[in-house]
Scaffold this motif. Structure first.
Motif, short mmCIF file in Angstrom:
data_model
loop_
_atom_site.label_atom_id
_atom_site.label_comp_id
_atom_site.label_asym_id
_atom_site.label_seq_id
_atom_site.Cartn_x
_atom_site.Cartn_y
_atom_site.Cartn_z
N ARG A 30 35.41 58.99 48.99
CA ARG A 30 34.54 58.17 48.14
C ARG A 30 33.12 58.73 48.11
O ARG A 30 32.49 58.82 47.06
N GLU A 31 32.63 59.13 49.28
CA GLU A 31 31.27 59.68 49.33
C GLU A 31 31.17 60.97 48.52
O GLU A 31 30.16 61.21 47.85
N THR A 32 32.22 61.77 48.54
CA THR A 32 32.21 63.00 47.75
C THR A 32 32.16 62.69 46.26
O THR A 32 31.40 63.33 45.51
N ILE A 33 32.94 61.72 45.82
CA ILE A 33 32.95 61.36 44.40
C ILE A 33 31.60 60.76 44.00
O ILE A 33 31.04 61.11 42.94
N VAL A 34 31.05 59.88 44.83
CA VAL A 34 29.73 59.31 44.53
C VAL A 34 28.68 60.40 44.48
O VAL A 34 27.79 60.41 43.60
N PHE A 35 28.77 61.35 45.40
CA PHE A 35 27.81 62.46 45.43
C PHE A 35 27.87 63.28 44.14
O PHE A 35 26.85 63.61 43.54
N VAL A 36 29.08 63.61 43.70
CA VAL A 36 29.23 64.44 42.50
C VAL A 36 28.65 63.75 41.28
O VAL A 36 27.87 64.34 40.52
N PHE A 72 33.01 51.19 43.26
CA PHE A 72 33.97 50.08 43.24
C PHE A 72 35.38 50.53 42.86
O PHE A 72 36.20 49.72 42.46
N ILE A 73 35.65 51.83 42.97
CA ILE A 73 37.00 52.33 42.68
C ILE A 73 37.84 52.24 43.96
O ILE A 73 37.46 52.81 44.99
N PRO A 83 37.94 58.17 56.87
CA PRO A 83 38.47 57.30 55.82
C PRO A 83 37.37 56.79 54.91
O PRO A 83 36.23 56.61 55.34
N SER A 84 37.71 56.56 53.67
CA SER A 84 36.73 56.04 52.71
C SER A 84 36.50 54.56 52.96
O SER A 84 37.46 53.81 53.22
N PRO A 85 35.26 54.10 52.91
CA PRO A 85 35.02 52.66 53.08
C PRO A 85 35.63 51.89 51.92
O PRO A 85 35.70 52.37 50.79
N SER A 86 36.06 50.68 52.20
CA SER A 86 36.70 49.86 51.17
C SER A 86 35.67 49.35 50.18
O SER A 86 34.46 49.45 50.38
#
Length: 520
Positions: A30-36, A72-73, A83-86
C-alpha cells in the motif's frame, strides 16, 4: 534450567540488527502504491503549464484525487512483509490528522460562499460592474463570476490538490526511505525544470515548449520553463532547491557506526551530485529568473545548510553547547528577516505615481498601488471578505481614481488587468475575510506546534525543509506564489516530510550494544 548470559555483538551480527530500522524497512504494498501516485501528483503538474490552464488544473486534481483514493483500496497481502495496513487503520490515521479537518473546513467554507453570492459580475459594451444580489449576511459570501479566469469554484480547485496530496502522503508514507525518495525526486524534477528553462531562455523562444503561446500574449512573455509566470517558477524552484539541500545534508550527516551500508537508490547518491544540482538551480534562479528576493531565499537555504554543518563540526570538537544551540535561532531569524526585507524592498520600489519611477520593471508601481489599495477592500468587508477568487473583479472599482490605472481618454475606465494583489497575505484576507484567513492561520499554528514538540529530535534536513517553506511564506509578501497549485503541492509535501522525519527519528530504537542469548 537454562541460564541467560550477555554476549557482545560480533561484527557479523551487525547487519542483522540495524540501528535505524525505519530507514531500511521496505515499504508495504500500500505504501508503495501511495508513494507512486503521490509522486505523480507532485512531479507532473509543473510540466502541465504549471497547472494554470483549465485542463492542466483538472488533470492535477485528478492525480491528487487518485493518490488520496489509494488510501482506501482493500489489499489482501497478509503473506507479504511488511503487511499493508488495513483500510480501517488508514481511516484512523486520517481522522487524527488535523490538516484533514482544517482542509475540510476550508472546503466547506468555500462551498457555502459559492452558494451564497452577494454580488454578480456583469459586463456590457466593454464596461463591467458589480450588481447586488440577495444573500444571507450571516454566512460566507462570494461573487458570481465566470469559471475562467477565476471564480470561487476555481479558487477551491486550486487548493484541493495540495490538501489531498498532503493527506495521502502523511497517512500513507510511514518509512523514512519513502520520504527520502520523495525528496530526491522533487530535487531531480527541479533540475529538469531548471535545465528546460535555461535552454529555452538561451534559444530565445517566445513559446513554452517552443510551441505553446501563453494566453496573455505579451510581447515579451514572462514565462520560465513550463510555468506561465516566472515568479511561480522561481518559488517552485526554491522549494526544489530546499529538497536538494536536504538530500545533500542527509548524505553529509555522520552515520551511526552500527548502521549497515545503504542499498543503492536515490538517497545513496553522493553529496557532490546533490551539490551540482543545487548549483544548477541557483544559476537558473540568479541569471534567468526574477525578482531578486527569490534568489535571496535560495541564498538563505544555503546559509541554513552552512550553519548545520558548522554546528556539527562544533559538536564533534566538543565546543560549548550554548554556542551551538543559540546560533540556529539567530541564523533562522536573520534568514526570515532578510527575505522579508528583500520582498518589502522590491515591493516599495514601485511606490510613486509614474511608471518611470523604476525603469527596470515598469510593473512595480502598479503592483504597489494594487497591494496598498487592498486595505480598503478589507476595511469594507472585514469578516467574510469578498469571496474566494473575487479580487480581480473587485479591485478595479478601488483603482478608478488612481492615475496609474485611469485612461485619460476614458475617465473611470481601468486600463490594466488587476488579477492579483501581488501580496498573498493581503489577498487572502481580502478574499476570504478574517474568518476564512483564520483557517489558513490554524494550519500554520499546527505546523509550528509540531515543530516545537519535535524540536529536539528533528534531523538537519527537516530544519532545511522548514526554513525553505518559511522563506517562501516570507517571499509571498511581495508576490503570489500561494496562488499556484504546483507550489502549494510541493510546500505541503516538504512540510509533511520535515515533520514526519522528526517523528520517525523519535521512534524508539532497540538497544544493540548487547544481545541476550539463552544457553542450556
Amino acid at each position: 534450567m537454562p541460564l541467560a548470559r550477555e554476549m557482545p555483538v560480533t561484527p557479523s551480527l551487525r547487519g542483522q540488527f540495524p540501528t535505524r530500522p525505519a530507514a531500511v524497512t521496505p515499504p508495504s504494498r500500500r505504501e508503495t502504491i501511495v508513494f507512486v501516485f503521490s509522486l505523480l501528483a507532485i512531479v507532473l503538474p509543473p510540466w502541465l503549464i504549471g497547472a494554470w490552464t483549465n485542463w492542466a488544473l483538472w488533470s492535477t486534481f485528478a492525480l491528487a484525487l487518485l493518490a488520496f483514493a489509494t488510501l482506501f483500496i482493500p489489499m489482501a497481502d497478509y503473506r507479504a512483509w511488511p503487511p499493508s495496513p488495513s483500510v480501517s487503520v488508514m481511516v484512523t490515521r486520517l481522522k487524527k490528522f488535523p490538516i484533514f479537518w482544517l482542509g475540510l473546513a476550508i472546503l466547506a467554507y468555500g462551498i457555502v460562499a459559492a452558494l451564497n453570492p452577494f454580488r454578480t459580475f456583469l459586463i456590457s459594451d466593454r464596461h463591467a460592474w458589480l450588481e447586488a444580489t440577495p444573500h444571507f449576511a450571516w454566512l460566507p459570501q462570494s461573487i458570481i463570476t465566470p469559471f475562467w479566469p477565476m471564480n470561487t469554484w476555481r479558487a477551491l480547485l486550486m487548493l484541493i490538490p495540495a490538501w489531498l496530496v498532503t493527506c495521502a502522503a502523511w497517512v500513507g508514507l510511514e518509512t523514512e526511505l519513502a520520504w527520502r525518495r520523495l525528496l530526491g525526486m522533487v530535487a531531480i524534477n527541479g533540475l529538469l525544470i531548471a535545465l528546460l528553462g535555461v535552454v529555452q531562455a538561451l534559444s530565445g523562444t517566445h513559446d513554452i515548449f517552443w510551441f505553446y503561446m501563453p494566453y496573455f500574449g505579451n510581447v515579451e512573455p514572462a514565462f520560465f520553463a513550463s510555468f506561465i509566470y516566472a515568479g511561480h517558477a522561481a518559488a517552485w524552484m526554491v522549494l526544489a532547491f530546499g529538497a536538494t539541500a536536504a538530500m545533500m545534508d542527509h548524505r553529509l550527516r555522520r552515520r551511526d557506526p552500527d548502521e549497515p551500508p545503504r542499498r543503492w537508490g536515490w538517497p545513496a547518491l553522493t553529496a557532490w551530485v546533490w551539490l551540482e544540482v543545487m548549483m544548477v538551480l541557483l544559476l537558473a534562479l540568479g541569471v534567468f529568473v526574477r525578482p531578486e528576493f527569490w534568489v535571496l531565499a535560495a541564498g538563505g537555504v544555503l546559509a541554513l545548510c552552512a550553519w548545520l554543518w558548522l554546528a556539527r563540526w562544533w559538536r564533534a570538537g566538543q565546543k560549548r553547547r550554548a554556542a551551538v544551540y543559540a546560533l540556529p535561532a539567530l541564523v533562522f531569524i536573520a534568514l526570515v528577516l532578510g527575505t522579508t526585507a528583500g520582498a518589502v524592498w522590491w515591493w516599495r520600489q514601485g511606490s510613486g505615481t509614474s511608471l518611470e519611477v523604476n525603469p527596470r520593471d515598469a510593473s512595480l508601481p502598479l503592483r504597489y498601488a494594487i497591494a496598498t489599495t487592498s486595505a480598503a477592500m478589507i476595511k469594507d468587508e472585514p469578516f467574510w471578505g469578498w469571496g474566494p477568487g473575487s479580487f480581480r473583479y473587485v479591485a478595479p472599482d478601488y483603482l478608478r481614481n488612481n492615475p496609474l490605472f485611469t485612461d485619460p481618454a476614458r475617465p473611470g475606465v481601468v486600463r490594466y488587468n488587476v488579477n492579483f494583489a501581488h501580496s498573498d497575505w493581503v489577498q487572502i484576507v481580502a478574499e476570504w475575510g478574517l474568518a476564512g484567513a483564520s483557517l489558513f492561520a490554524a494550519i500554520l499554528l499546527w505546523s509550528v506546534s509540531q515543530v516545537w514538540r519535535l524540536r529536539k529530535v528533528l534531523p538537519g534536513e527537516s530544519w532545511i525543509l522548514l526554513g525553505t517553506v518559511t522563506l517562501i511564506l516570507a517571499g509571498a509578501i511581495a508576490d503570489f506564489p500561494l496562488y499556484n497549485p504546483t507550489v502549494l503541492i510541493v510546500m505541503g509535501a516538504l512540510l509533511s516530510a520535515a515533520i514526519k522525519l522528526g517523528e520517525i527519528s523519535a521512534r524508539p530504537r532497540p538497544a544493540l550494544s548487547k544481545v541476550v542469548v539463552a544457553c542450556p
